[in-house]
Structures are given as C-alpha cells and as structure tokens.
Design an enzyme around this catalytic site. Structure first.
Site, PDB file in Angstrom:
ATOM      1  N   CYS A   1     -20.523  37.999 -40.209  1.00  0.00           N
ATOM      2  CA  CYS A   1     -19.558  38.170 -39.111  1.00  0.00           C
ATOM      3  C   CYS A   1     -19.886  39.406 -38.296  1.00  0.00           C
ATOM      4  O   CYS A   1     -19.750  39.420 -37.072  1.00  0.00           O
ATOM      5  CB  CYS A   1     -18.137  38.305 -39.648  1.00  0.00           C
ATOM      6  SG  CYS A   1     -17.565  36.870 -40.543  1.00  0.00           S
TER       7      CYS A   1
HETATM    8  C1  BEZ Z   1     -20.153  36.928 -43.917  1.00  0.00           C
HETATM    9  O1  BEZ Z   1     -19.654  37.046 -42.796  1.00  0.00           O
HETATM   10  O2  BEZ Z   1     -21.176  37.509 -44.218  1.00  0.00           O
HETATM   11  C2  BEZ Z   1     -19.535  36.041 -44.944  1.00  0.00           C
HETATM   12  C3  BEZ Z   1     -18.162  35.867 -44.960  1.00  0.00           C
HETATM   13  C4  BEZ Z   1     -17.604  35.061 -45.960  1.00  0.00           C
HETATM   14  C5  BEZ Z   1     -18.430  34.449 -46.885  1.00  0.00           C
HETATM   15  C6  BEZ Z   1     -19.809  34.613 -46.817  1.00  0.00           C
HETATM   16  C7  BEZ Z   1     -20.361  35.420 -45.847  1.00  0.00           C
END
Ligand code: BEZ
Length: 212
Positions: free
Chosen positions: A46
């Site tokens: 994210c």
């Molecule tokens: C991420 O944004 O890296 C992420 C968020 C939730 C689960 C896996 C990855």
C-alpha cells in the site's frame, strides 16, 4: 446493499479523510473519479501504491479525474502513515485518503471479501463517470500492487468510448487505432470517421484514434 455492477449509480457517502470530512459527490463535482481501497495503513505494498498514485496525480488531473483512496484505519493513523509514504516514496500524497474505521464505505462498495480477509479491504478500484455511473471495477488481492499505467490507460479508453462510437482493442494505448463499434455498419462508419475505416472482417473494422 446489493453488489454494485457496471452502469449502477456510485453510492454517495460522507466520510472522514486525511484532509477532513468529505462527501463523494461534492468531491467529484462534475468530473470523473477513481476510488481505490487499500487493506491497511503501514503496510508495504500500500505504501508503494500510494506513493506511485501521488506521482500519477498530474496525469489524472489532465483527464479531469479526481483521486480518492481508502483504508480502514483512522485519520491520525493516516496522517502518520502519509509522512512515511512521503519519506520513503519521495513524493507528497496529494489526494485524500478516506479513514473508514467503521467500514461504512467499504461495505457500501463491497470492498471487504470475507473469504480473502474478514476485516481488511481488498484492492478495489472504481472509476466513476461525471453522470455518477460506475464505469469500471477492478479487484486485486492484498498481495498484488496495482499498475497505475493500466489505470490511466483504462481512463483514456473510457473517456474516448464515452464520446465516440468506438471500442479499444487489446493493449490499446492513446493514439493507436481503435475498433469501430459493432452496432455501426461499415458504410456508416466510413461517413462517421473521416480518417478512414479499414475493414479486416465485416465485424472487425479499424479507424485511427478519433481524439488525436
Ligand atoms: C501490503 O500492503 O503490503 C499488504 C497489506 C495486507 C496484506 C498483505 C500485504
């Protein structure tokens, strides 16, 4: 509410965000919108997505598309996370992130897929036209960051096909040949498209991008 489908009116909402309370329809005004959800604050994928989105904002602006992100954490958390995004992605987050702690917007847009994760949103994308209809929906899993070049490409296709009786072929990019809508006869297409129509098959007719 029932699951949203293409062509449905995008539900309006009022929500807290990183820039204060906002109401979707007021925020969009008479422009296009892209609403995209993120599973949670302070997560690696994210963080890269929001940094990338910030770098793409001028391209979305050129196309009159308002950007709006969402994550299920609160405003204070968003503020701290934005500092990290700016620092690590070498950018400035320049669009609101909805703080959907009560999951009101996530539920409205069906962004939580319980068999994938019971509390976090998946990576949903909604592109909303000026008439408020939903023109595109995409759903990615948390483990896959989205391709913002593709999101811009889709906006180009949606905006072109909203104003011209054409469709865009596989891997099309702005400026490349487009497909004449199947509903138009080749005879009519030749009158409609002054740059010419190439008939490969009666159902497969190409014409130069009418917007360039
Ligand atoms: C991420 O944004 O890296 C992420 C968020 C939730 C689960 C896996 C990855």
């Amino acid at each position: 509410m029932a699951t949203l489908r293409l062509g449905d009116i995008a539900p309006n909402f009022t929500a807290d965000s990183s820039v204060g309370t906002l109401t979707l329809y007021d925020y969009l005004g008479d422009g296009w919108g892209i609403l995209f959800s993120h599973p949670a604050d302070f997560t690696p994928v994210c963080t890269t997505e929001l940094g990338t989105a910030a770098k793409f904002k001028s391209e979305f602006d050129k196309r009159n598309v308002k950007m709006l992100a969402l994550s299920v954490d609160g405003v204070i958390s968003h503020g701290e996370w934005i500092k990290d995004i700016n620092e690590t992605q070498h950018t400035t987050v320049n669009f609101p992130i909805i703080a959907d702690e009560d999951k009101k917007v996530s539920d409205l847009y069906d962004m939580i897929h319980p068999n994938a994760d019971s509390t976090l949103t998946v990576r949903s994308v909604f592109i909303i036209a000026p008439d408020r209809t939903v023109k595109l929906m995409l759903t990615y899993p948390a483990s896959t960051g989205r391709n913002f070049h593709e999101l811009l490409r889709v906006v180009d296709s949606l905006q072109l096909t909203a104003y011209h009786k054409v469709a865009t072929p596989a891997n099309w990019e702005h400026g490349e040949k487009v497909v004449v809508s199947p509903a138009i006869s080749t005879e009519d297409a030749k009158e409609m498209f002054s740059k010419g129509v190439e008939e490969i098959k009666p159902y497969l007719r190409l014409t130069p991008d009418p917007s360039v």
